[in-house]
Design an enzyme around this catalytic site. Structure first.
Site, PDB file in Angstrom:
ATOM      1  N   GLY A 210      44.674   9.648  51.244  1.00 38.87           N
ATOM      2  CA  GLY A 210      44.243   9.125  52.534  1.00 38.87           C
ATOM      3  C   GLY A 210      45.157   8.020  53.004  1.00 38.87           C
ATOM      4  O   GLY A 210      45.915   7.463  52.220  1.00 38.87           O
ATOM      5  N   GLY A 215      40.037   2.819  51.594  1.00 35.75           N
ATOM      6  CA  GLY A 215      39.093   2.541  50.514  1.00 35.75           C
ATOM      7  C   GLY A 215      39.325   3.346  49.251  1.00 35.75           C
ATOM      8  O   GLY A 215      38.400   3.538  48.470  1.00 35.75           O
ATOM      9  N   LYS A 216      40.545   3.804  49.019  1.00 31.69           N
ATOM     10  CA  LYS A 216      40.814   4.604  47.815  1.00 31.69           C
ATOM     11  C   LYS A 216      40.669   3.755  46.551  1.00 31.69           C
ATOM     12  O   LYS A 216      39.995   4.159  45.598  1.00 31.69           O
ATOM     13  CB  LYS A 216      42.225   5.204  47.887  1.00 31.69           C
ATOM     14  CG  LYS A 216      42.415   6.129  49.073  1.00 31.69           C
ATOM     15  CD  LYS A 216      43.798   6.725  49.111  1.00 31.69           C
ATOM     16  CE  LYS A 216      44.896   5.715  49.383  1.00 31.69           C
ATOM     17  NZ  LYS A 216      44.802   5.072  50.713  1.00 31.69           N
ATOM     18  N   THR A 217      41.288   2.588  46.576  1.00 30.85           N
ATOM     19  CA  THR A 217      41.177   1.698  45.422  1.00 30.85           C
ATOM     20  C   THR A 217      39.725   1.304  45.195  1.00 30.85           C
ATOM     21  O   THR A 217      39.222   1.308  44.070  1.00 30.85           O
ATOM     22  CB  THR A 217      42.038   0.440  45.660  1.00 30.85           C
ATOM     23  OG1 THR A 217      43.349   0.855  46.021  1.00 30.85           O
ATOM     24  CG2 THR A 217      42.099  -0.422  44.430  1.00 30.85           C
ATOM     25  N   HIS A 431      51.346  -4.503  87.762  1.00 29.47           N
ATOM     26  CA  HIS A 431      51.675  -3.507  86.745  1.00 29.47           C
ATOM     27  C   HIS A 431      50.412  -3.051  86.009  1.00 29.47           C
ATOM     28  O   HIS A 431      50.140  -1.849  85.901  1.00 29.47           O
ATOM     29  CB  HIS A 431      52.693  -4.105  85.762  1.00 29.47           C
ATOM     30  CG  HIS A 431      53.115  -3.192  84.663  1.00 29.47           C
ATOM     31  ND1 HIS A 431      54.340  -2.575  84.633  1.00 29.47           N
ATOM     32  CD2 HIS A 431      52.473  -2.778  83.543  1.00 29.47           C
ATOM     33  CE1 HIS A 431      54.445  -1.819  83.558  1.00 29.47           C
ATOM     34  NE2 HIS A 431      53.314  -1.934  82.865  1.00 29.47           N
ATOM     35  N   GLU A 432      49.617  -4.016  85.565  1.00 32.68           N
ATOM     36  CA  GLU A 432      48.418  -3.663  84.794  1.00 32.68           C
ATOM     37  C   GLU A 432      47.375  -2.978  85.674  1.00 32.68           C
ATOM     38  O   GLU A 432      46.736  -2.017  85.256  1.00 32.68           O
ATOM     39  CB  GLU A 432      47.811  -4.898  84.126  1.00 32.68           C
ATOM     40  CG  GLU A 432      48.725  -5.583  83.107  1.00 32.68           C
ATOM     41  CD  GLU A 432      49.282  -4.635  82.050  1.00 32.68           C
ATOM     42  OE1 GLU A 432      48.619  -3.625  81.732  1.00 32.68           O
ATOM     43  OE2 GLU A 432      50.398  -4.889  81.546  1.00 32.68           O
ATOM     44  N   HIS A 435      48.229   0.672  85.907  1.00 30.40           N
ATOM     45  CA  HIS A 435      47.724   1.465  84.771  1.00 30.40           C
ATOM     46  C   HIS A 435      46.241   1.753  84.934  1.00 30.40           C
ATOM     47  O   HIS A 435      45.781   2.886  84.825  1.00 30.40           O
ATOM     48  CB  HIS A 435      47.889   0.682  83.452  1.00 30.40           C
ATOM     49  CG  HIS A 435      49.279   0.643  82.897  1.00 30.40           C
ATOM     50  ND1 HIS A 435      50.009   1.776  82.642  1.00 30.40           N
ATOM     51  CD2 HIS A 435      50.056  -0.400  82.505  1.00 30.40           C
ATOM     52  CE1 HIS A 435      51.186   1.414  82.126  1.00 30.40           C
ATOM     53  NE2 HIS A 435      51.232   0.099  82.041  1.00 30.40           N
ATOM     54  N   ASP A 512      56.108   1.491  77.838  1.00 28.37           N
ATOM     55  CA  ASP A 512      55.447   2.651  78.444  1.00 28.37           C
ATOM     56  C   ASP A 512      56.387   3.855  78.433  1.00 28.37           C
ATOM     57  O   ASP A 512      55.980   4.976  78.133  1.00 28.37           O
ATOM     58  CB  ASP A 512      55.060   2.348  79.897  1.00 28.37           C
ATOM     59  CG  ASP A 512      54.121   1.147  79.993  1.00 28.37           C
ATOM     60  OD1 ASP A 512      53.398   0.885  79.012  1.00 28.37           O
ATOM     61  OD2 ASP A 512      54.125   0.479  81.047  1.00 28.37           O
TER      62      ASP A 512
HETATM   63  P1  ADP Z   1      43.360   1.771  50.005  1.00 28.28           P
HETATM   64  O1  ADP Z   1      43.405   1.664  48.525  1.00 28.28           O
HETATM   65  O2  ADP Z   1      42.852   3.092  50.478  1.00 28.28           O
HETATM   66  O3  ADP Z   1      44.619   1.409  50.684  1.00 28.28           O
HETATM   67  P2  ADP Z   1      41.451  -0.274  49.668  1.00 28.28           P
HETATM   68  O4  ADP Z   1      40.478   0.411  48.825  1.00 28.28           O
HETATM   69  O5  ADP Z   1      42.356  -1.209  48.973  1.00 28.28           O
HETATM   70  O6  ADP Z   1      42.299   0.729  50.520  1.00 28.28           O
HETATM   71  O7  ADP Z   1      40.671  -1.031  50.816  1.00 28.28           O
HETATM   72  C1  ADP Z   1      41.021  -2.326  51.234  1.00 28.28           C
HETATM   73  C2  ADP Z   1      39.799  -3.078  51.679  1.00 28.28           C
HETATM   74  O8  ADP Z   1      39.245  -2.492  52.852  1.00 28.28           O
HETATM   75  C3  ADP Z   1      38.686  -3.020  50.670  1.00 28.28           C
HETATM   76  O9  ADP Z   1      38.791  -4.065  49.758  1.00 28.28           O
HETATM   77  C4  ADP Z   1      37.452  -3.150  51.524  1.00 28.28           C
HETATM   78  O10 ADP Z   1      37.177  -4.495  51.810  1.00 28.28           O
HETATM   79  C5  ADP Z   1      37.851  -2.498  52.806  1.00 28.28           C
HETATM   80  N1  ADP Z   1      37.392  -1.096  52.866  1.00 28.28           N
HETATM   81  C6  ADP Z   1      38.168  -0.014  52.973  1.00 28.28           C
HETATM   82  N2  ADP Z   1      37.444   1.107  53.043  1.00 28.28           N
HETATM   83  C7  ADP Z   1      36.165   0.739  52.941  1.00 28.28           C
HETATM   84  C8  ADP Z   1      34.933   1.457  52.943  1.00 28.28           C
HETATM   85  N3  ADP Z   1      34.890   2.797  53.056  1.00 28.28           N
HETATM   86  N4  ADP Z   1      33.799   0.758  52.832  1.00 28.28           N
HETATM   87  C9  ADP Z   1      33.838  -0.582  52.730  1.00 28.28           C
HETATM   88  N5  ADP Z   1      34.958  -1.308  52.724  1.00 28.28           N
HETATM   89  C10 ADP Z   1      36.127  -0.676  52.839  1.00 28.28           C
HETATM   90 ZN    ZN Z   2      52.662  -1.038  81.072  1.00 27.49          ZN
HETATM   91 MG    MG Z   3      44.945   0.810  47.457  1.00 29.80          MG
END
Ligand code: ADP
Ligand code: ZN
Ligand code: MG
Length: 616
Positions: A210, A215-217, A431-432, A435, A512
């Site tokens: 992902g 939130g992989k870690t 400009h804004e 848009h 833009d």
């Molecule tokens: P990744 O390893 O995918 O890059 P992490 O797990 O390190 O991401 O996420 C970093 C921080 O973001 C976590 O410490 C948490 O605070 C927050 N976070 C990310 N995903 C979630 C989730 N699904 N639910 C709650 N907190 C999340």
């Molecule tokens: Zn612009």
């Molecule tokens: Mg990570």
């Protein structure tokens, strides 16, 4: 020549040059010490003998000990009967020496310059000490480095597992799809018997895939926490070090320790650092990395079935991983951890709001709608920034206002000082408004969320849009919305041209224009949205990631097709600008009116903008 220093015969002289034990050096004329026996270093005047008497006494072997002090031009004499006298001599006297030698009388030469020299010496010693300390510090450090390299990564403190992790699945929100599979892994770790009895093989490796911050870690830790097993965590980049072979031995070491702690989880973060396809690098690849990967593969094959060690690995580039890693028996399970949808975002916000007091007016579901494309880490960051702002303003609860500020800060960067120059300010306002007005007039365009001329992160002003949630979640983009995006992106340039004329347009639209070029190219070459026909002429993304891509950079079409592509892109951009001008030109008065409000208020939200413009 100076005469022998008679004064120095005085008993008050400190006898620093005599053996230790002369603890009483100041008790000068104490009578009972006239005939000392055990206390050395005490001489009295009445014991004076002449030089010739001394020589005679030496010859007669009546002297027990002689101390020659050339610095003071004297010799201290200790007779056999215990008498002590001091006799003046020439500094370079050597008659005494010869006499002492021939009669066999012990003679010691005492150097009184020791003390002065000592002081100088102390200074020198300090310097030497400093140098030595500095040197030994350096040596120690380099020894440590050498140890690290040569100690084969063994007993590294960072390989210590974390035990008793407190994280649970409920701390990781918005991952409902992945959750079932993960719970399975937890059951493997908790009750392996149930699976073994049925002859099922417990998976060895689970790959979490992902984008960063999803939130992989966190998930890997939550699995260990739920299962209550030790958690070994290592970043794959730690394997690859200066010395060849260290990575491989570190892998061996990691697995050895893991087997001792089984059941447990080994988490390898950013595995693409070692797990990239072998032989794909420019110039032969990184041998050390390949060795490490080979060792990893060997170890994964090596541990017996159902050994209770489950390997988790995280990456955001599953496409670059070596196929051997993904083979059955290795990382054969893959869990996709994508960006959260609206419900997921709300849940993640709720998780992080548990520890942060929010104002009652704050609606998390509202904020979930306003943060499409945010990862879990982004959302955590949003609440954190808001908390910091709140603390800075000495408030007790995080309110809507602080969240707004935090969102701006995250998406647009720090705010700059507002513009004073009103002509420039007016141009940015037009400009804004360009848009925003174009976007409000086109049904297929995204809704305006906010228009502002407060500078931030390098932009003079900006218009924020609210992407359609349904479109975003489905991941499907229609041709009409692409075309509308082009027109909206050129709305700023169109407004400048309509109001100030084609000579006064500015480079403020360069961002833009870049966006237009990129979107138009994708429409033509990847989506089949042009008259060139329904075929993909380019793959997704053109970045050179591996050496292999670099060599395969030839486009897969003829040169004439390339020219046709460019013509199509130009055509799309030109007609979008024409369309924007056509929308704005007849609404010059409305533009003036909107610009006046914008300059007065500096920021207008989407609803108010549509209200003033009289548009739905
Ligand atoms: P990744 O390893 O995918 O890059 P992490 O797990 O390190 O991401 O996420 C970093 C921080 O973001 C976590 O410490 C948490 O605070 C927050 N976070 C990310 N995903 C979630 C989730 N699904 N639910 C709650 N907190 C999340
Ligand atoms: Zn612009
Ligand atoms: Mg990570």
């Amino acid at each position: 020549m100076e005469p022998p220093c008679v004064k120095s015969l005085g008993s008050v002289q400190r006898n620093e040059d005599v053996a230790p034990g002369s603890d009483d050096s100041s008790g000068s004329a104490a009578p009972q010490k006239a005939q000392p026996s055990s206390i050395q270093g005490f001489w009295t005047k009445q014991d004076t003998v002449s030089y010739s008497t001394l020589l005679r006494d030496i010859d007669a072997k009546e002297i027990k000990q002689l101390d020659l002090v050339p610095g003071r031009r004297e010799v201290r004499v200790q007779h056999n009967d215990g008498r002590r006298v001091t006799v003046p001599v020439f500094a370079n006297d050597n008659q005494i020496l010869r006499a002492a030698e021939s009669s066999g009388t012990p003679l010691t030469v005492v150097d009184i310059r020791r003390e002065q020299a000592g002081r100088e010496l102390a200074g020198t010693l300090m310097l030497v000490l400093l140098v030595v300390v500095g040197l030994s510090f350096l040596l120690k450090r380099s020894a440590q480095m050498a140890n690290r390299a040569l100690g084969f990564g063994r007993s590294q403190p960072r390989l210590k597992p974390q035990e008793d992790l407190q994280l649970r699945f409920e701390d990781v929100a918005g991952i409902n799809d992945a959750r079932l599979e993960l719970e399975e892994v937890v059951t493997f770790l908790k009750q392996p018997e149930a699976f073994i009895r049925l002859g099922a093989k417990i998976p060895r490796g689970v790959l979490l895939v992902g984008p960063p911050g999803t939130g992989k870690t966190l998930l890997a830790k939550a699995i260990a926490g739920e299962a209550g097993v030790p958690f070994f965590s290592i970043a794959a980049s730690e394997f690859v070090e200066l010395f060849v072979g260290v990575g491989a031995s570190r892998v061996r070491d990691l697995f050895r320790q893991a087997k001792e702690k089984s059941p447990c989880i080994v988490f390898i973060d950013e595995i693409d650092a070692v797990g990239r396809q072998r032989g794909a690098g420019i110039g032969g690849g990184n041998d050390e990395r390949e060795q490490t990967l080979n060792q990893l593969l060997t170890e994964m094959d090596g541990f017996e079935e159902n050994s209770g060690v489950i390997l988790l690995a995280a990456t955001n580039r599953a496409d670059v991983l070596d196929a051997a890693l993904l083979r059955p028996g290795r990382f054969d399970r893959r869990i996709d951890v994508g960006l959260p949808d609206r419900r997921g975002r709300e849940a993640i916000l709720a998780v992080h709001a548990r520890t942060r007091p929010l104002d009652d007016a704050v609606s998390l579901s509202d904020w979930a709608s306003r943060t499409p494309g945010f990862s879990g880490a982004d959302l955590a960051n949003l609440l954190n920034e808001a908390a910091i702002l709140t603390a800075r303003q000495n408030m007790l609860r995080i309110g809507q206002f602080q969240l707004e500020g935090a969102l701006e800060r995250i998406t647009m960067g720090l705010s700059n000082r507002p513009l004073q120059d009103s002509a420039k300010k007016r141009l940015i306002a037009y400009h804004e408004v360009g848009h925003a007005l174009v976007a409000s007039l086109l049904p297929a365009a995204n809704a305006v969320d906010k228009v502002t001329i407060l500078p931030r992160g390098g932009a003079g002003g900006y218009t924020r849009f609210m992407p359609d949630e349904e479109v975003l979640d489905s991941g499907l983009i229609t041709r009409s919305s692409c075309l509308a995006d082009l027109v909206v992106a050129l709305g700023g340039r169109a407004a400048e041209q309509v109001v100030f004329g084609s000579l006064e347009i500015t480079q403020g639209a360069s961002g833009d224009l870049q966006m237009v070029a990129q979107l138009a190219r994708e429409m033509v070459t990847r989506f089949g949205f042009s008259s060139l026909g329904p075929m993909a002429l380019e793959g997704p993304g053109t970045e050179v990631f591996l050496g292999r891509d670099w060599f395969n950079q030839r486009p897969g079409y003829a040169e004439s097709t390339g020219q046709a592509i460019d013509a199509q892109i130009r055509q799309l951009a030109k007609s979008a600008l024409a369309q924007a001008i056509a929308l704005l030109e007849p609404r010059r008065e409305l533009m003036d009116q909107l610009v006046d409000v914008l300059i007065a208020e500096e920021t207008i939200n989407g609803d108010r903008f549509r209200d003033i413009a009289g548009l739905p």
